[in-house]
Design a protein around this motif. Structure first.
Motif, short mmCIF file in Angstrom:
data_model
loop_
_atom_site.label_atom_id
_atom_site.label_comp_id
_atom_site.label_asym_id
_atom_site.label_seq_id
_atom_site.Cartn_x
_atom_site.Cartn_y
_atom_site.Cartn_z
N ALA A 82 60.19 31.36 24.49
CA ALA A 82 59.43 32.39 25.21
C ALA A 82 59.47 33.74 24.49
O ALA A 82 58.48 34.48 24.50
N GLU A 85 56.65 34.47 21.88
CA GLU A 85 55.25 34.54 22.26
C GLU A 85 54.68 35.94 22.00
O GLU A 85 55.39 36.95 22.15
N ARG A 158 51.60 31.10 21.17
CA ARG A 158 52.23 30.95 22.47
C ARG A 158 52.51 29.46 22.68
O ARG A 158 51.88 28.60 22.06
N ARG A 161 50.03 25.71 26.86
CA ARG A 161 49.84 26.01 28.27
C ARG A 161 48.41 25.67 28.64
O ARG A 161 47.48 25.97 27.89
N GLU A 779 58.80 27.74 31.54
CA GLU A 779 58.87 29.17 31.28
C GLU A 779 59.77 29.87 32.29
O GLU A 779 60.59 30.71 31.94
N THR A 782 63.30 29.17 31.46
CA THR A 782 63.71 29.94 30.28
C THR A 782 64.03 31.38 30.65
O THR A 782 65.02 31.95 30.21
#
Length: 795
Positions: A82, A85, A158, A161, A779, A782
């Protein structure tokens, strides 16, 4: 007795079934098993598998569970952390697939180098990237991107997703199964540096595809590239619609059937050489030489296809057959299929997440079981095989693709023998000759194109019928097993009593309950369209669509990709009314796609918004459907078109609650709505459910409106990681302080609200259908662990 022994062998049918059961269990659980449990299952399962006892399939099941869990753990662990990103990262790597050149962007897969100068989380990883033109359409050199090249470029990434909606494509599962580390786009394209020209099999495929395009008429060239090279980039949406409507998609991209044909040709050629030179048989027997030749041909053709998964499966099957021939072992087709399945699942357990895995293995299994004596009457066998495939694979097709081709049985009777035995071999002959010398293969390509064009108008005509393709509604979990039992029952030998009753087991799959609201109840589906909005409002007999989400120049159209599939999954065939709140792309972009693909009785948009063939939405206009009243609250008559502030505001009032859809109006309009509400009870904005204006932007959700609405549910429709920062933290807090829950499509996927007798029920797509590869849950985990000073572990 022999059959029982075959099924109980270490690599028999029962073991293959147990291995598949274990893999499926591990992948469809909503969470990953801890590492200690996976290692325990592996340590118990391996000796139990190879021990000579009837329950060895249980050992294979444990091994499958462990292997799938370990592969899943690795697939999640390689996804982008994460904290990486939205960084700009310089990467070097090779383009490993044929790039897709679209009108405004080029999409490609980049395998990052393993060199020490590459960022550690990206080293050796697979990235799926886009290279865009400038916003004004100015080119940026993306046409230079070809397969096999090495590039150095700056990218912004990223973790994978996707959107989560009824009937929608699960891009997160696709990325998970492909071990994709990140998606992203090229930053500063002018600084991208080509380090090495294209080379390797994919570079050759790209060059050969260009040669076909330059040598053959365009209406056939794109299909010849698909047949010969597995290159489907030239097929547009219209082509795929025709193929789906006729049930022919499996024949266009290189399939296992094509690999089998090539293997057969190579085997015959090798046997012919041994027949011409009998002395060779003293060194290597002719059957063994033919088996080796078939395997070589299969491997070569799989390489031409870029080692796509369907071809790899068939190569494994050919390898199994060749190995048995070399060892002079006799085996049934079912045993060969079981061995191939075991090989595929051990090499890549995540392949069980792909549609092709299930269709190919179960398709052959159905044919072997139902047609054990095939081969004596070719025409009869062809018709019988098509009937068996139609009945046996319909349940899987319905679940995997939410559709069934009613024209498929007839279309395949023509396409399977004609394309497979005439068009594909001619395409391959042309490609082989062209490989030897430029120009030698043109005659074969021209012949293949001519033969293809003889059949294509027939399929085009059949696809034009509304009856060709049957879209199916989303069904419950138990519908597939019941339908498979029904298919097994139907395909039992003739004379057995009660076979027609098997059709009853298909009803939950083919005609699932629509779960429609009762009169006076309202069902609202806030779809996950990214940074935009789209809302389906259903009463017991009518459906209204409020906004259709965005469309972008790079080809994504939420009307086509999200709204239409959701409507089909929910069983909505026609819209009684469509309302475009205003002309901004994030609300109106999908309108044309929806209008072209479904019937709309009435369409509304703000006056002077520029949206063609719509009636103006005017405050105080109201109507009633099935005990539910609808009323436009804004704009008033003669209100000028001011973009966001001219949005059509709609109030939906059922017997058990009210919903307020605000579009993108700002605080000034919201205060005016509050003022009018106080002056006129008919204009009240009191509502239990509110679609928060402007995706939770700071210039909306005025405190006066928040208080006056008294909402218990304030829904945010936003895109994950959007550049505007929607919804703003202060806006979310404002609604929460007023006592409202604030689900967000960016985190929760599609949001369903039922205002009915039992009260207001809320269901979010990600929570209702959890998946172990779910990006939002990963996410959130995380972020929680990062806050606690922990590192992410996908167990």
């Amino acid at each position: 007795m022999a059959t029982q022994q075959a099924h109980s062998r270490p690599l028999g049918v029962a073991v293959a079934g147990g291995l598949l059961a274990g893999v499926s269990l591990a992948l469809w659980l909503p969470w990953l098993a801890p590492l200690w449990l996976l290692l325990l299952a592996l340590s118990i399962g391996m000796p139990a598998w190879w021990r000579s006892w009837r329950g060895r399939w249980l050992g294979a099941c444990l091994v499958g569970f462990a292997l799938a869990g370990l592969h899943a753990t690795h697939a999640l662990s390689v996804q982008l952390p994460a904290d990486w990103e939205k960084r700009d990262v310089v990467v070097s790597g090779r383009i490993i697939e044929l790039p897709q050149h679209q009108p405004r962007r080029t999409a490609f897969a980049l395998r990052v180098d393993r060199a020490s100068d590459q960022s550690e989380p990206l080293r050796g990883r697979l990235l799926r990237l886009s290279w865009f033109d400038e916003r004004d359409g100015t080119g940026t050199g993306r046409e230079r991107v070809q397969a096999g090249q090495r590039w150095q470029m700056t990218v912004r990434l990223r973790a994978p997703r996707g959107l989560r909606n009824p009937g929608g494509f699960d891009s997160e599962k696709h990325a998970f199964a492909g071990r994709v580390t990140a998606t992203g786009y090229v930053r500063d394209p002018g600084q991208a540096h080509l380090q090495q020209a294209g080379r390797g099999i994919n570079a050759w495929r790209g060059a050969m595809s260009q040669r076909i395009a330059a040598s053959v008429a365009p209406e056939s060239a794109r299909f010849l590239s698909a047949f010969a090279l597995g290159d489907t980039r030239g097929l547009d949406d219209g082509d795929w619609h025709i193929l789906r409507a006729n049930g022919l998609s499996h024949l266009v991209a290189i399939s296992g059937m094509h690999v089998g044909i090539v293997a057969g040709f190579f085997a015959l050629a090798m046997a012919g050489v041994w027949w011409l030179f009998p002395g060779l048989g003293r060194r290597v027997p002719r059957p063994m030489a033919a088996a080796i030749g078939g395997l070589v041909g299969a491997v070569l053709y799989a390489a031409v296809a870029g080692f796509a998964l369907p071809t790899v499966r068939t190569v494994l099957m050919v390898a199994v057959v060749a190995g048995m021939r070399i060892q002079r072992r006799r085996s049934t087709t079912l045993e060969v299929l079981a061995l191939a399945m075991i090989a595929v699942l051990i090499v890549d357990p995540l392949s069980a997440l792909t549609a092709g895995f299930w269709l190919s293995f179960f398709g052959v299994a159905w044919l072997v079981w139902c047609l054990p004596e095939a081969g004596r009457r070719p025409l009869h066998d062809l018709v019988s095989a098509q009937g068996v495939a139609t009945i046996g694979l319909l349940p899987l097709t319905a679940v995997l693709f939410d559709q069934a081709s009613l024209a498929g049985p007839l279309s395949n009777l023509v396409a399977v023998p004609w394309w497979t035995l005439v068009v594909v071999p001619l395409s391959l002959v042309g490609t082989s000759l062209e490989l030897l010398h430029a120009g030698w293969g043109l005659w074969a390509w021209d012949a293949a194109a001519w033969c293809f064009q003889l059949s294509w108008p027939l399929f085009d005509t059949m696809a034009a019928s509304d009856k060709a393709l049957w879209w199916l509604r989303e069904s419950r979990w138990y519908a597939l097993p019941l339908a498979l039992v029904g298919a097994f029952w139907l395909l039992l030998p003739r004379g057995l009593p009660g076979r027609p009753l098997a059709l009853l087991l298909w009803l939950p799959l083919l005609w699932p309950a629509r779960d429609l609201p009762e009169p006076g109840e309202v069902d609202i589906q806030v779809l996950d369209v990214g940074q935009g909005s789209s809302v389906l409002v259903r009463t017991s007999a009518h459906t209204l669509l409020y906004d259709m989400g965005p469309s972008t120049p790079d080809g994504f159209d939420s009307g086509e990709r999200v709204v239409i599939p959701a409507m089909r999954a929910l069983g909505v065939a026609r819209l009684a009314r469509a309302v475009v709140s205003h002309a901004d792309n994030d609300h109106s972009g999908g309108f044309e796609a929806v209008r072209s693909r479904t019937g709309i009785d009435i369409a509304n948009a703000p006056e002077d918004s520029g949206i063609a063939d719509t009636l103006p939405c005017v405050a105080c206009e109201q109507w009633e459907w099935d005990g539910v009243s609808f009323r436009f609250m804004h704009p008033p008559p003669y209100f000028p078109y001011l973009g966001n502030d001219a949005s059509c505001v709609l109030r939906v009032t059922g017997k058990y609650g009210t919903a307020l859809l605000l579009g993108d109006v700002g605080k000034v309009i919201e205060r005016d709505l509050v003022r009018r509400s106080r002056l006129d009870e008919a204009s009240s904005i009191k509502a239990e459910v509110v679609l928060v204006s402007h995706h939770g932007a700071a210039n909306a959700s005025d405190p006066a409106l928040v208080e006056a609405s008294g909402a218990k549910l304030a829904i945010m429709s936003s895109g994950h990681g959007n550049r505007y920062g929607h919804p703003r933290a202060e806006v979310t807090r404002r609604w929460q302080d007023a006592g409202a829950a604030t689900p967000d499509t960016a985190q929760d996927g599609a949001i369903r609200i039922r205002m009915g007798k039992a009260g207001i029920a809320v269901e979010t797509r990600r929570a209702a259908r959890p998946r172990l590869w779910d990006a939002a849950r990963r996410e959130n985990k995380t972020l929680v662990e990062a806050a606690a000073g922990l590192s992410y572990r996908p167990d």
